[in-house]
Design a protein around this motif. Structure first.
Motif, PDB file in Angstrom:
ATOM      1  N   TYR A 192       0.840  -1.201   0.000  1.00 26.47           N
ATOM      2  CA  TYR A 192       0.000   0.000   0.000  1.00 26.47           C
ATOM      3  C   TYR A 192       0.877   1.254   0.000  1.00 26.47           C
ATOM      4  O   TYR A 192       0.611   2.217  -0.717  1.00 26.47           O
ATOM      5  N   ASP A 193       1.937   1.236   0.807  1.00 28.24           N
ATOM      6  CA  ASP A 193       2.862   2.371   0.852  1.00 28.24           C
ATOM      7  C   ASP A 193       3.531   2.568  -0.504  1.00 28.24           C
ATOM      8  O   ASP A 193       3.707   3.708  -0.955  1.00 28.24           O
ATOM      9  N   ALA A 194       3.876   1.459  -1.163  1.00 29.10           N
ATOM     10  CA  ALA A 194       4.486   1.543  -2.492  1.00 29.10           C
ATOM     11  C   ALA A 194       3.524   2.178  -3.489  1.00 29.10           C
ATOM     12  O   ALA A 194       3.913   3.017  -4.315  1.00 29.10           O
ATOM     13  N   ASN A 195       2.234   1.808  -3.402  1.00 32.45           N
ATOM     14  CA  ASN A 195       1.222   2.409  -4.273  1.00 32.45           C
ATOM     15  C   ASN A 195       1.147   3.918  -4.079  1.00 32.45           C
ATOM     16  O   ASN A 195       1.132   4.692  -5.042  1.00 32.45           O
ATOM     17  N   GLU A 196       1.087   4.317  -2.819  1.00 35.72           N
ATOM     18  CA  GLU A 196       0.965   5.746  -2.493  1.00 35.72           C
ATOM     19  C   GLU A 196       2.160   6.537  -3.020  1.00 35.72           C
ATOM     20  O   GLU A 196       2.007   7.603  -3.622  1.00 35.72           O
ATOM     21  N   GLN A 197       3.357   5.999  -2.791  1.00 35.78           N
ATOM     22  CA  GLN A 197       4.570   6.688  -3.214  1.00 35.78           C
ATOM     23  C   GLN A 197       4.682   6.726  -4.741  1.00 35.78           C
ATOM     24  O   GLN A 197       5.157   7.707  -5.316  1.00 35.78           O
ATOM     25  N   ALA A 198       4.234   5.653  -5.394  1.00 32.01           N
ATOM     26  CA  ALA A 198       4.312   5.604  -6.856  1.00 32.01           C
ATOM     27  C   ALA A 198       3.420   6.681  -7.475  1.00 32.01           C
ATOM     28  O   ALA A 198       3.831   7.391  -8.397  1.00 32.01           O
ATOM     29  N   LEU A 199       2.185   6.808  -6.972  1.00 31.66           N
ATOM     30  CA  LEU A 199       1.284   7.829  -7.503  1.00 31.66           C
ATOM     31  C   LEU A 199       1.829   9.222  -7.221  1.00 31.66           C
ATOM     32  O   LEU A 199       1.812  10.093  -8.090  1.00 31.66           O
TER      33      LEU A 199
ATOM     34  N   ILE B  76      11.722  12.167  -8.698  1.00 32.72           N
ATOM     35  CA  ILE B  76      12.575  10.997  -8.908  1.00 32.72           C
ATOM     36  C   ILE B  76      12.954  10.349  -7.580  1.00 32.72           C
ATOM     37  O   ILE B  76      13.027   9.118  -7.467  1.00 32.72           O
ATOM     38  N   ALA B  77      13.203  11.149  -6.552  1.00 26.71           N
ATOM     39  CA  ALA B  77      13.602  10.610  -5.254  1.00 26.71           C
ATOM     40  C   ALA B  77      12.496   9.715  -4.678  1.00 26.71           C
ATOM     41  O   ALA B  77      12.762   8.632  -4.153  1.00 26.71           O
ATOM     42  N   VAL B  78      11.257  10.172  -4.769  1.00 28.56           N
ATOM     43  CA  VAL B  78      10.133   9.378  -4.273  1.00 28.56           C
ATOM     44  C   VAL B  78       9.966   8.117  -5.128  1.00 28.56           C
ATOM     45  O   VAL B  78       9.683   7.031  -4.614  1.00 28.56           O
ATOM     46  N   ALA B  79      10.158   8.261  -6.431  1.00 29.33           N
ATOM     47  CA  ALA B  79      10.059   7.107  -7.328  1.00 29.33           C
ATOM     48  C   ALA B  79      11.089   6.045  -6.951  1.00 29.33           C
ATOM     49  O   ALA B  79      10.789   4.842  -6.948  1.00 29.33           O
ATOM     50  N   GLU B  80      12.267   6.471  -6.616  1.00 29.08           N
ATOM     51  CA  GLU B  80      13.330   5.524  -6.250  1.00 29.08           C
ATOM     52  C   GLU B  80      12.994   4.815  -4.942  1.00 29.08           C
ATOM     53  O   GLU B  80      13.362   3.650  -4.745  1.00 29.08           O
ATOM     54  N   SER B  81      12.285   5.501  -4.047  1.00 28.94           N
ATOM     55  CA  SER B  81      11.925   4.878  -2.769  1.00 28.94           C
ATOM     56  C   SER B  81      10.995   3.677  -2.966  1.00 28.94           C
ATOM     57  O   SER B  81      10.951   2.769  -2.140  1.00 28.94           O
ATOM     58  N   VAL B  82      10.239   3.679  -4.070  1.00 24.94           N
ATOM     59  CA  VAL B  82       9.357   2.546  -4.368  1.00 24.94           C
ATOM     60  C   VAL B  82      10.184   1.303  -4.655  1.00 24.94           C
ATOM     61  O   VAL B  82       9.900   0.213  -4.159  1.00 24.94           O
ATOM     62  N   ARG B  83      11.243   1.463  -5.431  1.00 23.88           N
ATOM     63  CA  ARG B  83      12.128   0.339  -5.746  1.00 23.88           C
ATOM     64  C   ARG B  83      12.830  -0.190  -4.495  1.00 23.88           C
ATOM     65  O   ARG B  83      13.089  -1.389  -4.379  1.00 23.88           O
TER      66      ARG B  83
ATOM     67  N   MET C 291       4.845   2.184 -12.440  1.00 26.33           N
ATOM     68  CA  MET C 291       4.365   3.557 -12.448  1.00 26.33           C
ATOM     69  C   MET C 291       5.463   4.527 -12.054  1.00 26.33           C
ATOM     70  O   MET C 291       5.638   5.584 -12.676  1.00 26.33           O
ATOM     71  N   ALA C 292       6.220   4.161 -11.023  1.00 33.07           N
ATOM     72  CA  ALA C 292       7.326   5.018 -10.588  1.00 33.07           C
ATOM     73  C   ALA C 292       8.379   5.170 -11.683  1.00 33.07           C
ATOM     74  O   ALA C 292       9.010   6.218 -11.815  1.00 33.07           O
ATOM     75  N   ASP C 293       8.532   4.132 -12.509  1.00 33.76           N
ATOM     76  CA  ASP C 293       9.515   4.190 -13.601  1.00 33.76           C
ATOM     77  C   ASP C 293       9.127   5.157 -14.701  1.00 33.76           C
ATOM     78  O   ASP C 293       9.933   5.479 -15.575  1.00 33.76           O
TER      79      ASP C 293
END
Length: 323
Positions: free
Chosen positions: A251-258, A266-273, A318-320
């Protein structure tokens, strides 16, 4: 090949470029005709020869056939404003049921005329009133709720909650179709894209993001169906704890990706990975614990874990999109 033309300048300092003769004749341009010049945010100029003409509705016609529902959806997504459905003699009851069910699954589409041999559908939406970001956020909010409730239904053996997740997927699909329609309309109408602040490339990114959110919703439905298959049987307390933790991380990954997609962060996107290691550790723990479960619970637990990992991978995709 682009038609390259040399910029010229008058003695008074005015810059000008001659319009192509063939294009001018096709659009009925004459000496003194007014055309509209719109500058985009990227510095390009759009020349509109019919800027003051009333926008004509896009009309499409369909014959009653075996793929009627699919054809209606296709024309809706392509941006048709009016869809005429016709039959040589009469439209039977089964076809009418298909039309009404399909209309109910598409936002803004209404039946405006109906007789024995023809049904006329019209989309009453004004595209400029539906910014893609707003639709995507709304669609994600629905899927996020489905995600939370699907896992909770599995953990608690709550069939009623699972059924509500399945039911909400209809709204997930409706919003997805709406967003695809709006994006295609923007691509065909650069002026609308400028009004909404979206370039063609951004429309493509939104198209991918919307598809990923819709796929997350489908995975949630799969989890809910596993709950229904168990019919109230729960996994062990230890597995329920691990599944709850996995759901929280996903769920946290979903939130951060959106968030990263909307804000181009980009920093938030990287946190998803960076959550992948945690996802894998929890998944491994669940898979090991599932081996100790009964034969009816084990496969459903493993399948649910796989669907949650799938949802996480959609978040990564999505983050990508953030560059």
């Amino acid at each position: 090949m682009a038609d390259l033309r040399k910029v010229q300048r008058t003695q008074t300092g005015t810059f000008f470029v001659c319009l192509p003769r063939k294009w001018s004749e096709e659009h009925g341009l004459k000496k003194g005709t007014l055309v509209s010049l719109d500058e985009t945010s990227g510095g390009k100029l759009f020349i509109d020869p019919k800027y003051n003409d009333e926008q004509q509705p896009r009309v499409s016609s369909l014959n009653v056939g075996p793929y009627l529902g699919r054809e209606i959806v296709g024309h809706y997504l392509l941006g048709s404003d009016i869809i005429r459905i016709e039959a040589k003699e009469r439209i039977d009851l089964e076809a009418r049921k298909i039309v009404k069910a399909t209309v109910g699954s598409l936002i803004g589409l209404e039946i405006v005329e109906e007789n024995y041999s023809q049904i006329v559908l019209q989309c009453l939406l004004e595209p400029s009133g539906f910014p893609p970001e707003k639709i995507l956020r709304r669609n994600y909010a629905i899927v996020a709720g489905m995600h939370r409730d699907a896992v909770n239904s599995f953990i608690d053996g709550d069939c009623s909650l699972a059924k509500s997740v399945v039911a909400r997927d209809d709204e997930n699909n409706r919003l997805y179709f709406l967003l695809v329609r709006i994006l295609r309309t923007i691509i065909q109408n650069p002026r609308l894209g400028e009004k909404l602040g979206l370039s063609t490339i951004e429309c493509l990114d939104y198209r991918l993001a919307s598809s990923l959110v819709e796929s997350m919703g489908d995975a949630c439905v799969q989890v809910a169906q596993k709950t229904l298959e168990l019919n109230g049987v729960k996994p062990s307390a230890e597995l329920r704890k691990l599944l709850s933790e996995l759901q929280t991380v996903c769920y946290d990954a979903n939130e951060q990706a959106l968030k990263s997609f909307i804000n181009k962060d980009i920093a938030v996107a990287e946190s998803v990975r960076q959550l992948r290691e945690r996802i894998q550790a929890l998944s491994t723990g669940i898979e090991q614990g599932a081996k100790e479960e009964t034969l009816d619970v084990m496969p459903q637990t493993l399948a649910t874990t796989a669907f949650l990992k799938q949802i996480y991978e959609h978040s990564v995709d999505m983050a990508d999109l953030v560059a």
